[in-house]
Every structure is written in C-alpha cells, then in structure tokens.
Scaffold this active site. Structure first.
Site: not given
Ligand SMILES: Cc1cc2nc3c(=O)[nH]c(=O)nc-3n(C[C@H](O)[C@H](O)[C@H](O)COP(=O)(O)OP(=O)(O)OC[C@H]3O[C@@H](n4cnc5c(N)ncnc54)[C@H](O)[C@@H]3O)c2cc1C
Length: 596
Positions: A443
């Site tokens: 989220e």
């Molecule tokens: C168990 C689980 C359930 C989930 N359920 C859903 C779901 O139902 N629907 C759905 O759509 N998604 C879902 N997700 C996805 C989840 O919302 C994302 O994993 C999360 O938003 C982070 O995105 P990412 O994994 O691509 O990380 P990334 O976006 O690649 O981020 C990697 C790191 O970089 C940091 N970062 C990125 N941009 C910035 C910035 N501008 N400034 C500072 N730091 C930054 C982030 O904070 C993080 O620490 C789920 C994930 C998991 C693991």
C-alpha cells in the site's frame, strides 16, 4: 496456540467516552437512528466471530499456506478458510457499512473499523480476502457507472463475490507511471486487457464464486507516465445480463509467491491475456479513481497493524504472568514459588507496556479518524464534510506508517517476552512478527507515506491542514492548562506541538533550496507527527482516566498508568528523531554512489 479476547471494554471506552460517537453520528442523516446498544451488540457478535471462528485457523493457515493447481490455475486457501468465509457471508458481515441501496446495512465506517480490528487480530491473512473486496466495493461505489454498480455492488456487498486491486507489475510498484498493461477498446464498448500483474493479494482463491479485479492499464493513445493510466473492472467470470455467471475471463493466476508472512492469503501473479473489462471513471484518470481504494486500504493497513499489536500484547501478558524466571532485583515477589513471574522484571514490563500503549493509542487515533471519515461521507454540511475529508487525508499516511512501524516494534517485543519460545512456531508469536512486516511495505512503503505526508499533505498546502489539526490540540491544551493533575500530560503535548511547528517550517525553508531535503527528513518527520497525534489521544484519555480513577473500576487505573508510561517512555524518542530530521541531506548524499 495464541488466544484472542476482543478488547470490547477499551473499544467502548473509545467510542462512548472518548469520542461520544453516538452523539456525533446521530447528527449525520445517514446515522440518525444509531444507538449505543446496537453498536455494543455488533461489537460483541463480531468479536465472537473473530475469536471463535478466525483465531482457530490462524496458526494452521500460516503453516499450510495456499496451493495453486497449475493446470486449472485454481487456488485453494488453507483448511477452514472457505468455511469461515461462508459463515462471514451468512452472518451478513460484509454488508455492515455498505450502502443500503445495494443491500448494505448502512452502519458507520467507525463500526466496520472495529470489526476489522478484531478480525485482523484473529487472522490477518484471512481478513485480507474481505478487506480487498471492501476496497473494490468502495472504488466502484465512488466511480462506477450505474450499470457497473448494479452488476457488481450487490454481490460485493453480500460477499458472494470478492474483489482485488491489481496495480503492481514486475518492474513497477511505487512508480505506477511506468506500468505497461494495455487496454484495447472493442466495438461493443468493452476493453481487452493484456499484461502481467504481481503481488496481487487475494488474487485467486476458492472462497467465493467470482473475483472482481480492479485493474490499472493503459489505453492505446494514453500519455506517458501516471497521467496515462486508466482503471478497469475485470471479473474472473464474465457476468451475463441477468447477473448470472458467464464464461471464464482470461485472467489467470500464473503463480503464488512464497513469502515471509500472511501465508494464508494468496499473493498471486495475475496474467491478463485479453481479458474483457469495462472502464471505471474517466479515461487516463485511473489513478485518481484507484485512490479511493488505496486510501481505504491504507487505513486498513493501519488497522491490520493495530490488530496484530493487540493480539501479540494479550498473549505476551498471559505468558509474562505465568512464566517464572529469576527473582526481582528488589527481592522475591512470589516467595512461595521457586522464582518470580517474569512480569516483575522492569524490562519485561517495558515491552508489554510499549505494545499496550501503541495498541490503545492506535485504537483511539484510528477510531477518531474513522469518525471523521463518517462525517466526510455523510455530513449534510458541505464545509464540515470538506474539513473532515482534509483531516482524514492528513491522518491517513500517519495511520498507515506510524501504526505499522509501531506494530513491528510491538510484535517483536511481545515475541521477546516469550524468550526462545517466542521464536518457535507453535506459540504463534513469531507469526505475528512475520505477518506484521508486510504492513510497512505494501500500500505504498512507509517511506512513500512519509513523502506523501510531508511533501504533499503538509508542505503542499503550506501546512494549512496541519495547522487546523494543531488548533484542536491547542484548544485542548488551553482548556486543560490550568489543571494541576493534567500538567504531566499537557506540558509535553504543548511542547511537541511547538516542536512540530518549528520543524515543519525549518524543513520547508530547506526544501526551497533543495527539494531532496524533504526526502532526507520525511521518515523521521512522520514519526514525530505520529507521536504528536498519539500524545493528543493519550492526553485526552488521561483526562478521562483522572476523572474516573476513584470510581473503583480498575480500567481507569490501568489507562492512567499506560498514559504515564507513554509520556515518560515513548514520546521522548521524538527528541532524537527531531535531531536526525534536522541533520538534513548532507550526511546521506555526501558519499559518491560509486563508493557504496
Ligand atoms: C505480500 C504482498 C501483497 C501485496 N498486495 C498487493 C495488491 O493486492 N495489489 C497490488 O497492486 N500490489 C500489491 N503489493 C505490492 C506492493 O504494494 C508493492 O510491493 C509496494 O508498493 C512497493 O513496490 P515495489 O515492490 O515495486 O518496490 P519499489 O517501488 O521498487 O521500491 C523499492 C524501494 O525503493 C523505495 N523508493 C521508491 N521510490 C522512492 C522515492 N521516490 N523516494 C524514496 N524511496 C523510494 C521504496 O520505499 C522501497 O524501499 C503487494 C506486495 C506484497 C509483498
């Protein structure tokens, strides 16, 4: 196996004594008929469902997890999940706060919030199935066409169908502007959607007869970035004109993630292979439409974290009273036993009280916010509704990030109370820690929440909403400022209020020079403002406890002691957070990337 007792007394305290919820709700036309007995009866029944139906399948659900049949793409949730869901639907629980026009009971969001807290305490993984559905309901309710509403809302309301939110793709989670899923318009007004989504919670399962996916994708002529994203509703089974289920839509589960916690919830890779969907809201305005669901989900994640904090606390207390180990430093407290129960040791108490103060503070803040949400949704005074909506927007990232960070600390402390046994699966404590960890990440990570709070919600409007919230605190400080007994709460509350004002101005000034200063300070800043909101709630609760401490009801004695603990042992961490926030960007950026 862990036990769970719904904290009904504390919920009633928050509702009836702290917030005077019935009086406030009665002013809203939609809730003019609400009364205390109805609220208490719903909580009691809901608590029974959580503790008697969901708690017993939490540990086993974690151990068993979900299973995917790769030939049929069907997913089975752990044993007992389907039956529990049937009971949930049978009991009419999904409809609690839904619109009566679609079969809902029209009860306040506030009540639903408490229901979800109890279900999250009992079984977060299971609760995510109805939780996601409720988010899908809200997005369609706010942005669906009349036809979409008629087709989907009654079934989401009754819980016969569940919902999902499909945003994330393998190459993008935070930056949804990068997403690639495509939507091709068809002659009949529908769209064929192609793409791959990952990490989709409750993405496939055997609990309900249909799954309604809300999917973000791009139209062929869409602008680049986040301004070119549209929202579509894509059912697992197409729905015929008479509402019955039609053909299987090509939206499949391609795999399940093996993950740290919430094993009972299916985290699915979803393949859309020309799946038929219809547009929700305006073309290219999908993110705005999805924000309804995302905001609801963010409050929901705070609630998941609150639920886990509460249940971890309850079990740690039972253990700490029972487990005997060593003597108190000041001499035996249970001389009849070979050692004292570990609850005599100051640091064990610190761990327990930390969890308790975070649970009760989190409950007060979440309930306060849910009440503002009810007013935002149902007040017939447009100015009041707007003010409440703004306040909810301000508090949403705090609830999501502060309460989930606290839950990670609290569940870990409660596991520590069990010593080595906490690390062993059968006690259930390590599951609470593992389950709570995702709440800081999905989220929108807690970093992203902090940027939303500081960058958008506070500096983005020159601190106007924060000032309004600060005014409420200042009024309370003014009212209670002369009370001798309240000094120990009012002085630190006023102090942290002043410090937040100064810190906000200071970061705002620095951000004019270099916007990266916001990114450098935001996480610490959110925690400081989180404490400001908790200090406000705790001071208000302390006032009530002081007034009633001689009533003979030990509830108030405990409340007062917990308030004192919060102000003496938890709030002071803001001093170090303010220092690190003020240390700014240089210590983070000085090192060349190549040297990492
Ligand atoms: C168990 C689980 C359930 C989930 N359920 C859903 C779901 O139902 N629907 C759905 O759509 N998604 C879902 N997700 C996805 C989840 O919302 C994302 O994993 C999360 O938003 C982070 O995105 P990412 O994994 O691509 O990380 P990334 O976006 O690649 O981020 C990697 C790191 O970089 C940091 N970062 C990125 N941009 C910035 C910035 N501008 N400034 C500072 N730091 C930054 C982030 O904070 C993080 O620490 C789920 C994930 C998991 C693991």
């Amino acid at each position: 196996m862990p036990q769970y007792n719904p904290p009904l007394r504390d919920m009633q305290f928050v509702l009836h004594e702290l917030l005077h919820a019935v009086d406030e709700l009665k002013l809203l036309p939609a809730h003019a008929e609400i009364d205390e007995d109805t609220i208490n009866a719903v909580l009691e029944e809901g608590g029974k469902f959580a503790s008697e139906v969901l708690t017993p399948i939490n540990l086993s659900g974690d151990q068993e997890g979900c299973t995917l049949d790769k030939t049929t793409h069907e997913v089975k949730a752990p044993k007992g999940f389907k039956e529990a869901y049937a009971q949930y639907v049978e009991g009419g629980w999904p409809a609690l706060s839904c619109d009566p026009e679609y079969g809902g009971q029209g009860l306040p969001v506030l009540l639903n919030q408490f229901m979800y807290e109890m279900m999250n305490s009992a079984n977060q993984a299971w609760t995510m199935y109805p939780g996601l559905s409720h988010g899908a309901y809200e997005a369609l309710h706010a942005h669906g066409t009349p036809e979409q509403k008629t087709t989907y809302l009654p079934k989401l309301t009754s819980g016969v169908w569940t919902g999902t939110m499909c945003l994330t793709e393998p190459h993008c989670g935070t930056d949804l502007g990068l997403l690639r899923s495509k939507a091709e318009p068809q002659a009949d007004g529908t769209y064929k959607i192609t793409g791959q989504k990952i990490f989709i919670s409750a993405g496939e399962h055997d609990l309900a007869e249909n799954i309604i996916h809300l999917v973000l994708a791009r139209l062929p002529d869409a602008p680049q970035g986040s301004k070119g994203i549209s929202l579509f509703v894509v059912p697992k089974f197409n729905v015929k004109a008479d509402g019955s289920l039609g053909e299987r839509n090509p939206v499949y589960c391609g795999g399940l993630e093996h993950k740290m916690g919430i094993h009972g919830n299916a985290t699915a890779q979803i393949v859309l292979d020309g799946a038929v969907g219809t547009l929700v809201g305006q073309p290219n305005k999908g993110l705005q439409a999805m924000f309804v669901m995302m905001n609801a989900a963010r409050l929901g994640v705070g609630n998941q974290s609150l639920g886990l904090t509460e249940v971890a606390y309850q079990n740690a207390v039972v253990y700490a009273k029972d487990r005997i180990q060593m003597r108190a430093l000041s001499g035996p407290k249970s001389p009849d036993k070979p050692a004292d129960p570990i609850i005599v040791h100051p640091d064990v108490r610190k761990m327990l009280l930390t969890a308790r103060a975070y649970a009760e503070g989190g409950r007060a803040l979440s309930a306060y916010t849910a009440l503002q949400l009810d007013k935002a949704l149902s007040s017939d005074d447009a100015d009041e509704a707007k003010a409440c909506e703004d306040e909810v927007a301000l508090l949403t990232p705090i609830i999501k990030a502060f309460i989930s960070d606290n839950a990670w600390i609290a569940t870990s402390h409660c596991m520590q109370v069990f010593g080595g046994h906490g690390y062993i699966h059968e006690w259930g404590m390590e599951q609470f820690v593992r389950d709570s960890r995702i709440n800081m990440t999905y989220e929108g990570t807690n970093t992203v929440q902090s940027l939303d709070l500081l960058g958008r919600k506070i500096l983005g409007n020159n601190g106007a909403t924060l000032k309004k919230f600060g005014k409420k605190i200042a009024e309370f400080v003014e009212e209670e400022g002369t009370s001798e007994a309240m000094q120990e709460f009012i002085n630190p509350l006023a102090d942290i209020g002043d410090k937040v004002t100064k810190l906000t101005t200071e970061i705002g000034m620095k951000a004019f020079q270099n916007p990266d200063e916001v990114g450098a300070a935001a996480v610490d800043y959110l925690r400081v403002v989180g404490h400001l909101t908790f200090a406000y709630m705790w001071a208000r609760m302390a006032k009530l406890a002081l007034e009633k401490k001689d009533s003979g009801d030990p509830f108030y004695t405990a409340k007062l002691a917990t308030a004192r603990f919060y102000f003496a042992k938890l709030l002071p961490e803001t001093a170090s957070l303010i220092r690190t926030a003020r240390a700014g960007l240089n210590p983070l950026m000085e090192m060349d990337e190549a040297l990492f």
